[in-house]
Design a protein around this motif. Sequence first.
Motif, PDB file in Angstrom:
ATOM      1  N   SER A 153       0.837  -1.209   0.000  1.00  0.00           N
ATOM      2  CA  SER A 153       0.000   0.000   0.000  1.00  0.00           C
ATOM      3  C   SER A 153       0.866   1.251   0.000  1.00  0.00           C
ATOM      4  CB  SER A 153      -0.897   0.022   1.243  1.00  0.00           C
ATOM      5  OG  SER A 153      -1.766  -1.080   1.270  1.00  0.00           O
ATOM      6  N   ARG A 178      -9.652  -0.701  -4.761  1.00  0.00           N
ATOM      7  CA  ARG A 178      -8.323  -0.777  -4.151  1.00  0.00           C
ATOM      8  C   ARG A 178      -7.809   0.596  -3.743  1.00  0.00           C
ATOM      9  NH1 ARG A 178      -7.107  -4.321  -8.480  1.00  0.00           N
ATOM     10  NH2 ARG A 178      -5.876  -2.688  -9.488  1.00  0.00           N
ATOM     11  N   ASP A 223      -3.233  -3.022  -2.203  1.00  0.00           N
ATOM     12  CA  ASP A 223      -3.083  -4.160  -3.113  1.00  0.00           C
ATOM     13  C   ASP A 223      -2.474  -3.699  -4.446  1.00  0.00           C
ATOM     14  OD1 ASP A 223      -5.281  -6.568  -4.759  1.00  0.00           O
ATOM     15  OD2 ASP A 223      -3.220  -6.763  -4.041  1.00  0.00           O
TER      16      ASP A 223
END
Length: 124
Positions: free
Chosen positions: A16, A66, A84
């Motif tokens: 991340s 995401r 992700d």
Amino acid sequence: LQLVESGGGFTQAGGSRRLACVASGGDLDYYAIGWFRQAPGKEREGVSCISSNGRPREYADSARGRSYVSRDYAKNTVYLQMDDLKPEATATYYCAASQLYQAACTLEPWYDDWGRGTQVTVSS
């Protein structure tokens, strides 16, 4: 209005990053903010945007599910949380501001003020 991005760096796939766009010389309360990215040899593409009052928020298909865009009015800052991450997300990420589109925002590059970008590199 001056915009400065930060939060880029190296990340492994699945990781991340939280990007920040800090504004000076103006009050972001009256601006829509867009996040864009450009990879080497590719065109700049919209990733996400947020209107001046926080609704609506838009996401490109590649980012939806995401990523999360938010704003902190007290800090005159807009964030892009990306989770992700995949190697194809490697690019320079830019934030941009528009008063014209403040009510709705857009993923098209129709913004007036741009930052210089922050590099995000995702390794496989």
